[in-house]
Write a protein that holds these residues in place. Structure first.
Motif, short mmCIF file in Angstrom:
data_model
loop_
_atom_site.label_atom_id
_atom_site.label_comp_id
_atom_site.label_asym_id
_atom_site.label_seq_id
_atom_site.Cartn_x
_atom_site.Cartn_y
_atom_site.Cartn_z
N SER A 42 0.83 -1.21 0.00
CA SER A 42 0.00 0.00 0.00
C SER A 42 0.86 1.25 0.00
N ARG A 44 0.13 3.72 1.48
CA ARG A 44 -0.15 4.30 2.79
C ARG A 44 0.50 3.52 3.92
N ASN A 147 -10.20 -0.08 -3.07
CA ASN A 147 -9.49 0.33 -4.28
C ASN A 147 -10.21 1.47 -4.99
N ALA A 148 -10.82 2.37 -4.19
CA ALA A 148 -11.55 3.55 -4.67
C ALA A 148 -12.78 3.17 -5.49
N THR A 172 -16.41 9.55 -0.63
CA THR A 172 -15.79 10.87 -0.72
C THR A 172 -16.65 11.85 0.07
N SER A 191 -10.38 6.43 2.89
CA SER A 191 -8.93 6.58 2.80
C SER A 191 -8.59 7.46 1.60
N SER A 192 -8.59 6.89 0.40
CA SER A 192 -8.21 7.67 -0.78
C SER A 192 -9.19 8.79 -1.08
N GLU A 195 -7.91 12.29 0.00
CA GLU A 195 -6.50 12.52 -0.29
C GLU A 195 -6.30 13.50 -1.44
N PRO A 198 -1.84 9.99 -3.43
CA PRO A 198 -1.81 8.72 -2.68
C PRO A 198 -1.00 8.82 -1.39
N LYS A 201 -3.17 13.00 2.94
CA LYS A 201 -4.52 13.41 3.28
C LYS A 201 -4.71 14.92 3.13
#
Length: 220
Positions: A42, A44, A147-148, A172, A191-192, A195, A198, A201
């Motif tokens: 990752s 992250r 994975n978005a 989002t 998470s993503s 951001e 990648p 944040k």
């Protein structure tokens, strides 16, 4: 059509924290959980020392969650020796989740990828505190997780599990309220979606995500 109820307080987890600005924004805007990723594929991924340094910026506050992918006991022990975690979020089987809880005594969350209503779990082992519902990754994906991708939130309509759960994947600041309204999710994980790059944040996106999640209506 079922009338919308009044706004409810939603649990919010911000995952994949790697730097100070993102962590500080979670504190400032009242996230319920902050997540650190211990999976080297990752972008992250952090070390226990990095996670400890970030966590040490604020005593108390959000529960600290460590994310692991099919971890062995040695990996979990090494991370827990390096940073205090309140929750272990893992990708593994129900049986492995029970083993992890028995071995370490730390609450366990289990990720459950779904693509159809039939994939939604009907029960949750006593050793698992919460299940995360997220999209199944594409065949080409190099790592698990949302994975978005955005899940079909309508899959959860009328689904009333007896155990705590959380919605993740493709969320989002702009769609989290709709996701909650359609799925009835009591908690959300991002998470993503918050951001600017990648692993980096956006404090503004974190603020808007938390605000929009907490103001969402539930039509369940």
């Amino acid at each position: 059509m079922v009338p919308l109820s009044a706004p409810a307080v939603r649990g919010v987890k911000i995952c994949g924290l790697t730097e100070e600005a993102g962590f500080d924004a979670c504190i400032a805007h009242g996230a319920d959980w902050v997540g650190f990723v211990f999976f080297d594929r990752s972008p992250r991924c952090v070390t226990p020392a990095q996670a400890r340094a970030l966590s040490g910026r604020h005593a108390g506050g959000p529960a600290r969650v460590g994310l692991f992918v099919h971890p062995d006991d040695e990996t979990l022990a090494r991370v827990l020796d390096g940073v205090s975690l309140d929750i272990l979020q893992i990708y593994a089987s129900f049986e492995r989740a029970a083993e992890v809880y028995a071995r370490f005594g730390v609450p366990v969350w289990l990720s459950q990828p779904v693509s159809a209503r039939a994939d939604l779990p009907v029960a949750c082992p006593a050793a698992v505190e919460r299940i995360l519902i997220e999209p199944k990754p594409p065949a080409s994906a190099s790592r698990p997780g949302g994975n978005a991708q955005k899940l079909d939130w309508g899959l959860m309509q009328g689904w009333t599990p007896s155990f705590p759960w959380m919605l993740a994947g493709g969320l989002t600041p702009d769609n989290v309220a709709q996701a909650i309204e359609q799925s009835g999710a009591p908690a959300v994980d991002v998470s993503s979606g918050v951001e600017s790059a990648p692993g980096l944040k956006s404090p503004d996106a974190i603020a808007r995500f938390i605000q929009n999640a907490r103001s969402a209506l539930f039509s369940g």
